[in-house]
Every structure is written in structure tokens, then in C-alpha cells.
Design a protein around this motif. Structure first.
Motif, PDB file in Angstrom:
ATOM      1  N   LEU A 193      -1.941  -1.901  -1.954  1.00  0.00           N
ATOM      2  CA  LEU A 193      -2.261  -2.034  -3.577  1.00  0.00           C
ATOM      3  C   LEU A 193      -2.054  -3.751  -3.878  1.00  0.00           C
ATOM      4  O   LEU A 193      -2.048  -3.982  -4.987  1.00  0.00           O
ATOM      5  N   LEU A 207      -4.257  -5.360  -6.703  1.00  0.00           N
ATOM      6  CA  LEU A 207      -4.646  -4.260  -7.212  1.00  0.00           C
ATOM      7  C   LEU A 207      -4.076  -3.643  -8.654  1.00  0.00           C
ATOM      8  O   LEU A 207      -4.720  -3.139  -9.454  1.00  0.00           O
ATOM      9  N   THR A 208      -2.606  -3.532  -8.308  1.00  0.00           N
ATOM     10  CA  THR A 208      -1.760  -3.057  -9.155  1.00  0.00           C
ATOM     11  C   THR A 208      -0.306  -4.024  -9.265  1.00  0.00           C
ATOM     12  O   THR A 208      -0.045  -4.302  -7.944  1.00  0.00           O
ATOM     13  N   TRP A 242      -7.622   5.416  -5.246  1.00  0.00           N
ATOM     14  CA  TRP A 242      -7.565   4.024  -4.939  1.00  0.00           C
ATOM     15  C   TRP A 242      -8.456   3.404  -3.954  1.00  0.00           C
ATOM     16  O   TRP A 242      -8.008   3.061  -3.017  1.00  0.00           O
ATOM     17  N   ALA A 289      -8.516  -0.140  -2.434  1.00  0.00           N
ATOM     18  CA  ALA A 289      -7.230  -0.214  -1.404  1.00  0.00           C
ATOM     19  C   ALA A 289      -7.637  -0.484   0.182  1.00  0.00           C
ATOM     20  O   ALA A 289      -8.567   0.263   0.544  1.00  0.00           O
TER      21      ALA A 289
END
Length: 115
Positions: free
Chosen positions: A30, A33-34, A107, A110
Motif C-alpha cells: 500500500l 496508495l495510502t 485495494w 495495490a
């Protein structure tokens, strides 16, 4: 406390989940992405007792290595246990919960690795 890389924490959690027969393990990268964490580790357990055993093993062995979880959720029910190590969040699911929440689809951007 020695700084441990997210990859090292992830690999150790994979090994510890495997020790207790965790199935269908997948990591989602991740990073970028976050800000939640660097990795999710998703593990399937056959029943609540096994989910708790996987959780216990990961928590106990990681603490021995100087890495304590920041928080743990869902342990008592044992259907979806979340163990947050900051850089890695471990999700231990029963099959039906894993299919229902489908984090891999959620997700989907990912990078995914199967173990």
C-alpha cells in the motif's frame, strides 16, 4: 528499539501465520496508495479458534522481537482479527468474512504477493 523495515515485519508475520497453518496468504503493498500502512497481510483461518491461535502466535513472537502491536481488534469474536503494527496491518479472516470484505478487490491498485 531497533528500526525494523516494513518488509522484515511482513515476512516475519507471514512465517508466524504459516506456523499456525494460516491459508491463502496475500500481501498488498500500500506504499504510495495510502498513509494507513505500507502493507496489508491477509490470512484465512479455518475457524475462530485457529484465527485466535494465529493472532496469538504473531503477537507473542513479534513482542519477543521488540515489536508490539499498536492495536488489536476483533480478537474475542475471532471472525476478523486485525493486528496493527504501524507499517504492517495483519488481517486474519474466516473464509466468509474474507469474501464479504474482499480487501484484495477494495485495494485493487495495490501490488499483490501470494504466499
Amino acid at each position: 528499539m531497533m528500526q525494523t523495515s516494513a518488509e522484515t515485519v511482513l515476512q516475519r508475520c507471514v512465517e508466524l501465520a504459516a506456523d499456525k497453518k494460516g491459508r491463502d496468504m496475500v500481501s498488498l503493498k500500500l506504499q504510495g496508495l495510502t498513509l494507513i500502512c505500507d502493507y496489508f497481510l491477509i490470512v484465512t483461518a479455518a475457524n475462530t479458534r485457529q484465527a485466535q491461535a494465529i493472532s496469538d502466535n504473531i503477537q507473542e513472537e513479534m513482542k519477543k522481537g521488540g515489536i508490539a502491536p499498536l492495536r488489536i481488534e476483533g480478537y474475542r469474536e475471532g471472525r476478523w482479527i486485525l493486528i496493527d503494527f504501524g507499517v504492517v496491518v495483519v488481517h486474519i479472516f474466516l473464509e466468509e468474512e474474507r469474501q464479504y470484505y474482499n480487501l484484495e478487490r477494495l485495494w485493487g491498485d495495490a501490488e499483490k504477493e501470494e504466499y
